[in-house]
Design a protein around this motif. Structure first.
Motif, mmCIF file in Angstrom:
data_model
loop_
_atom_site.group_PDB
_atom_site.id
_atom_site.type_symbol
_atom_site.label_atom_id
_atom_site.label_comp_id
_atom_site.label_asym_id
_atom_site.label_seq_id
_atom_site.Cartn_x
_atom_site.Cartn_y
_atom_site.Cartn_z
ATOM 1 N N MET A 217 0.820 -1.206 0.000
ATOM 2 C CA MET A 217 0.000 0.000 0.000
ATOM 3 C C MET A 217 0.858 1.262 0.000
ATOM 4 O O MET A 217 0.592 2.210 -0.765
ATOM 5 C CB MET A 217 -0.926 -0.001 1.221
ATOM 6 N N THR A 218 1.883 1.304 0.825
ATOM 7 C CA THR A 218 2.733 2.488 0.890
ATOM 8 C C THR A 218 3.466 2.707 -0.423
ATOM 9 O O THR A 218 3.613 3.844 -0.892
ATOM 10 C CB THR A 218 3.739 2.367 2.043
ATOM 11 N N ASN A 219 3.920 1.616 -1.054
ATOM 12 C CA ASN A 219 4.565 1.752 -2.360
ATOM 13 C C ASN A 219 3.609 2.333 -3.394
ATOM 14 O O ASN A 219 3.987 3.190 -4.194
ATOM 15 C CB ASN A 219 5.086 0.393 -2.828
ATOM 16 N N VAL A 220 2.361 1.878 -3.383
ATOM 17 C CA VAL A 220 1.386 2.405 -4.338
ATOM 18 C C VAL A 220 1.078 3.871 -4.031
ATOM 19 O O VAL A 220 0.933 4.697 -4.938
ATOM 20 C CB VAL A 220 0.102 1.558 -4.319
ATOM 21 N N LEU A 221 1.015 4.213 -2.760
ATOM 22 C CA LEU A 221 0.714 5.588 -2.368
ATOM 23 C C LEU A 221 1.783 6.572 -2.829
ATOM 24 O O LEU A 221 1.493 7.769 -2.990
ATOM 25 C CB LEU A 221 0.550 5.683 -0.847
ATOM 26 N N THR A 222 3.011 6.106 -3.065
ATOM 27 C CA THR A 222 4.028 7.035 -3.559
ATOM 28 C C THR A 222 3.642 7.613 -4.922
ATOM 29 O O THR A 222 4.154 8.664 -5.316
ATOM 30 C CB THR A 222 5.415 6.372 -3.653
ATOM 31 N N ASP B 296 -6.313 9.666 -1.160
ATOM 32 C CA ASP B 296 -5.173 8.928 -1.685
ATOM 33 C C ASP B 296 -5.319 7.438 -1.419
ATOM 34 O O ASP B 296 -5.018 6.605 -2.287
ATOM 35 C CB ASP B 296 -3.871 9.434 -1.050
ATOM 36 N N PHE B 297 -5.780 7.082 -0.223
ATOM 37 C CA PHE B 297 -5.970 5.673 0.107
ATOM 38 C C PHE B 297 -7.056 5.043 -0.767
ATOM 39 O O PHE B 297 -6.924 3.898 -1.207
ATOM 40 C CB PHE B 297 -6.302 5.516 1.594
ATOM 41 N N ARG B 298 -8.110 5.777 -1.047
ATOM 42 C CA ARG B 298 -9.171 5.247 -1.915
ATOM 43 C C ARG B 298 -8.637 4.986 -3.318
ATOM 44 O O ARG B 298 -8.935 3.953 -3.933
ATOM 45 C CB ARG B 298 -10.353 6.220 -1.966
ATOM 46 N N ILE B 299 -7.850 5.925 -3.818
ATOM 47 C CA ILE B 299 -7.281 5.778 -5.158
ATOM 48 C C ILE B 299 -6.307 4.610 -5.192
ATOM 49 O O ILE B 299 -6.293 3.812 -6.141
ATOM 50 C CB ILE B 299 -6.597 7.088 -5.586
ATOM 51 N N ALA B 300 -5.480 4.483 -4.147
ATOM 52 C CA ALA B 300 -4.510 3.388 -4.083
ATOM 53 C C ALA B 300 -5.220 2.038 -3.991
ATOM 54 O O ALA B 300 -4.807 1.054 -4.630
ATOM 55 C CB ALA B 300 -3.567 3.585 -2.898
ATOM 56 N N GLN B 301 -6.282 1.973 -3.219
ATOM 57 C CA GLN B 301 -7.046 0.725 -3.104
ATOM 58 C C GLN B 301 -7.662 0.337 -4.447
ATOM 59 O O GLN B 301 -7.658 -0.837 -4.834
ATOM 60 C CB GLN B 301 -8.127 0.874 -2.040
ATOM 61 N N ALA B 302 -8.174 1.314 -5.171
ATOM 62 C CA ALA B 302 -8.753 1.037 -6.490
ATOM 63 C C ALA B 302 -7.681 0.562 -7.464
ATOM 64 O O ALA B 302 -7.916 -0.339 -8.278
ATOM 65 C CB ALA B 302 -9.434 2.296 -7.030
ATOM 66 N N ALA B 303 -6.490 1.154 -7.361
ATOM 67 C CA ALA B 303 -5.389 0.743 -8.237
ATOM 68 C C ALA B 303 -4.965 -0.687 -7.935
ATOM 69 O O ALA B 303 -4.696 -1.479 -8.857
ATOM 70 C CB ALA B 303 -4.205 1.702 -8.070
ATOM 71 N N LEU B 304 -4.901 -1.056 -6.658
ATOM 72 C CA LEU B 304 -4.550 -2.424 -6.293
ATOM 73 C C LEU B 304 -5.624 -3.406 -6.752
ATOM 74 O O LEU B 304 -5.311 -4.516 -7.195
ATOM 75 C CB LEU B 304 -4.349 -2.534 -4.779
ATOM 76 N N ALA B 305 -6.871 -3.003 -6.657
ATOM 77 C CA ALA B 305 -7.952 -3.865 -7.148
ATOM 78 C C ALA B 305 -7.819 -4.061 -8.658
ATOM 79 O O ALA B 305 -8.072 -5.158 -9.176
ATOM 80 C CB ALA B 305 -9.303 -3.265 -6.804
ATOM 81 N N LEU C 228 -4.477 -7.214 -6.635
ATOM 82 C CA LEU C 228 -3.561 -7.412 -5.507
ATOM 83 C C LEU C 228 -4.117 -6.836 -4.202
ATOM 84 O O LEU C 228 -3.349 -6.520 -3.292
ATOM 85 C CB LEU C 228 -2.195 -6.779 -5.803
ATOM 86 N N THR C 229 -5.427 -6.721 -4.108
ATOM 87 C CA THR C 229 -6.029 -6.148 -2.908
ATOM 88 C C THR C 229 -5.588 -6.878 -1.650
ATOM 89 O O THR C 229 -5.288 -6.260 -0.620
ATOM 90 C CB THR C 229 -7.564 -6.178 -3.013
ATOM 91 N N GLU C 230 -5.514 -8.205 -1.730
ATOM 92 C CA GLU C 230 -5.193 -8.998 -0.535
ATOM 93 C C GLU C 230 -3.731 -8.865 -0.111
ATOM 94 O O GLU C 230 -3.351 -9.294 0.981
ATOM 95 C CB GLU C 230 -5.517 -10.478 -0.786
ATOM 96 N N LYS C 231 -2.900 -8.239 -0.965
ATOM 97 C CA LYS C 231 -1.480 -8.073 -0.637
ATOM 98 C C LYS C 231 -1.151 -6.669 -0.135
ATOM 99 O O LYS C 231 0.019 -6.322 0.031
ATOM 100 C CB LYS C 231 -0.620 -8.365 -1.875
ATOM 101 N N ALA C 232 -2.161 -5.867 0.131
ATOM 102 C CA ALA C 232 -1.949 -4.452 0.441
ATOM 103 C C ALA C 232 -0.977 -4.217 1.584
ATOM 104 O O ALA C 232 -0.185 -3.260 1.558
ATOM 105 C CB ALA C 232 -3.288 -3.773 0.738
ATOM 106 N N TRP C 233 -1.002 -5.062 2.612
ATOM 107 C CA TRP C 233 -0.190 -4.806 3.808
ATOM 108 C C TRP C 233 0.981 -5.783 3.944
ATOM 109 O O TRP C 233 1.589 -5.910 5.006
ATOM 110 C CB TRP C 233 -1.083 -4.841 5.048
ATOM 111 N N VAL C 234 1.312 -6.444 2.833
ATOM 112 C CA VAL C 234 2.476 -7.329 2.778
ATOM 113 C C VAL C 234 3.693 -6.528 2.324
ATOM 114 O O VAL C 234 3.582 -5.634 1.476
ATOM 115 C CB VAL C 234 2.210 -8.494 1.801
ATOM 116 N N ARG C 235 4.859 -6.829 2.898
ATOM 117 C CA ARG C 235 6.084 -6.170 2.444
ATOM 118 C C ARG C 235 6.316 -6.466 0.969
ATOM 119 O O ARG C 235 6.119 -7.592 0.496
ATOM 120 C CB ARG C 235 7.281 -6.656 3.253
ATOM 121 N N ALA C 236 6.755 -5.447 0.241
ATOM 122 C CA ALA C 236 6.944 -5.603 -1.199
ATOM 123 C C ALA C 236 7.980 -6.662 -1.535
ATOM 124 O O ALA C 236 7.861 -7.362 -2.543
ATOM 125 C CB ALA C 236 7.339 -4.265 -1.808
ATOM 126 N N ASP C 237 9.009 -6.797 -0.704
ATOM 127 C CA ASP C 237 10.059 -7.759 -1.020
ATOM 128 C C ASP C 237 9.658 -9.206 -0.747
ATOM 129 O O ASP C 237 10.438 -10.131 -0.971
ATOM 130 C CB ASP C 237 11.362 -7.419 -0.290
#
Length: 260
Positions: free
Chosen positions: A96-101, A121-130, A134-143
């Motif tokens: 989520m934080t990576n997308v928010l950048t 910003d969070f709403r837009i980021a959530q829509a982008a992940l959807a 990748l919605t279910e990966k929002a709070w997983v570390r990117a690495d």
């Protein structure tokens, strides 16, 4: 109206290498455009010129009829999403934080530095992940994600900018064939369904023929082919990939925040 226009653009590096040589080019809306060519042809430099990561030595680059310059660079860049070969994610941060950048260009300087995001910003980021599934990966570390998942995060970050065009620099070079097709299917779908034109650098002729609406062939810093995939004959491919002195392009990629 063309999305991006390059007017007699030349790029010469301080060491004297001329990476782009007097290119006239217009990127049209509604198209999945592939820039095709061998390594060192000048493809990455060309793409970086399109969003201001490189400044032309001669000529002008316009985005939506506005010439790129120091005063408007930040405002125009936020309309141009960028997808990188090596993903350019911050591995220790969650998805989520990576997308928010991708939203940093819409915040004040202080807000950007402190990563102060709003509810919007969070709403837009959530829509982008959807959009990239990748919605279910929002709070997983990117690495902790696979390469294909990380590239989809990179695409979501670009979508979070609410861009008017997406540039993708070798977006599948680090991926296996199956994952490459998944990423290209996603980018093609964004172009067709979300009505966001995509310009992608690729090495693979087969992918260009399968996915592109338009192919621009580049060798030695010049456009040597510009047409539909059907017009890209085997003879033209041989000519496009003939050995030439390589362009010494920068090895670095812009950081996640450099284009925000």
């Amino acid at each position: 109206m063309s999305v991006i226009i390059l007017d007699r653009v030349v790029k010469t590096y301080p060491n004297g290498t001329r990476a782009v040589k007097d290119i006239d080019l217009a990127i049209e809306p509604g198209h999945f455009t592939v820039i095709l060519g061998p390594s060192g042809a000048g493809k990455s430099t060309l793409l970086r010129l399109m969003n201001g990561l490189e400044k032309p030595s001669e000529g002008t680059v316009s985005v939506h009829d506005t010439v790129l310059g120091k005063k408007n660079l930040r405002a125009i860049r936020r309309e141009v999403g960028m997808v990188f070969q090596q993903f350019n994610l911050v591995g220790r941060l969650n998805v989520m934080t990576n997308v928010l950048t991708g939203r940093l260009a819409y915040r004040s300087w202080l807000g950007s530095v402190l990563h102060l995001f709003r509810e919007e910003d969070f709403r837009i980021a959530q829509a982008a992940l959807a959009r990239v599934d990748l919605t279910e990966k929002a709070w997983v570390r990117a690495d902790q994600l696979s390469g294909g998942q990380q590239q989809r995060v990179g695409i979501a970050r670009a979508l979070a900018q609410r861009p008017r065009v997406i540039l993708a620099d070798e977006p599948v070079a680090s991926l296996d064939p199956l994952t490459s097709r998944e990423v290209l299917d996603l980018l093609k779908g964004i172009c067709q369904d979300d009505h966001i034109p995509v310009v992608a650098n690729l090495h693979q002729v087969d992918y260009a023929r399968e996915y592109a609406d338009r192919v621009i062939g580049v060798n030695s810093g010049r456009v040597v082919f510009d047409g539909s995939p059907d017009q890209l004959t085997d003879a033209m491919v041989d000519e496009l990939y003939q050995r030439a002195a390589p362009v010494k392009e920068p090895l670095h990629e812009a950081s996640t925040l450099a284009h925000a």
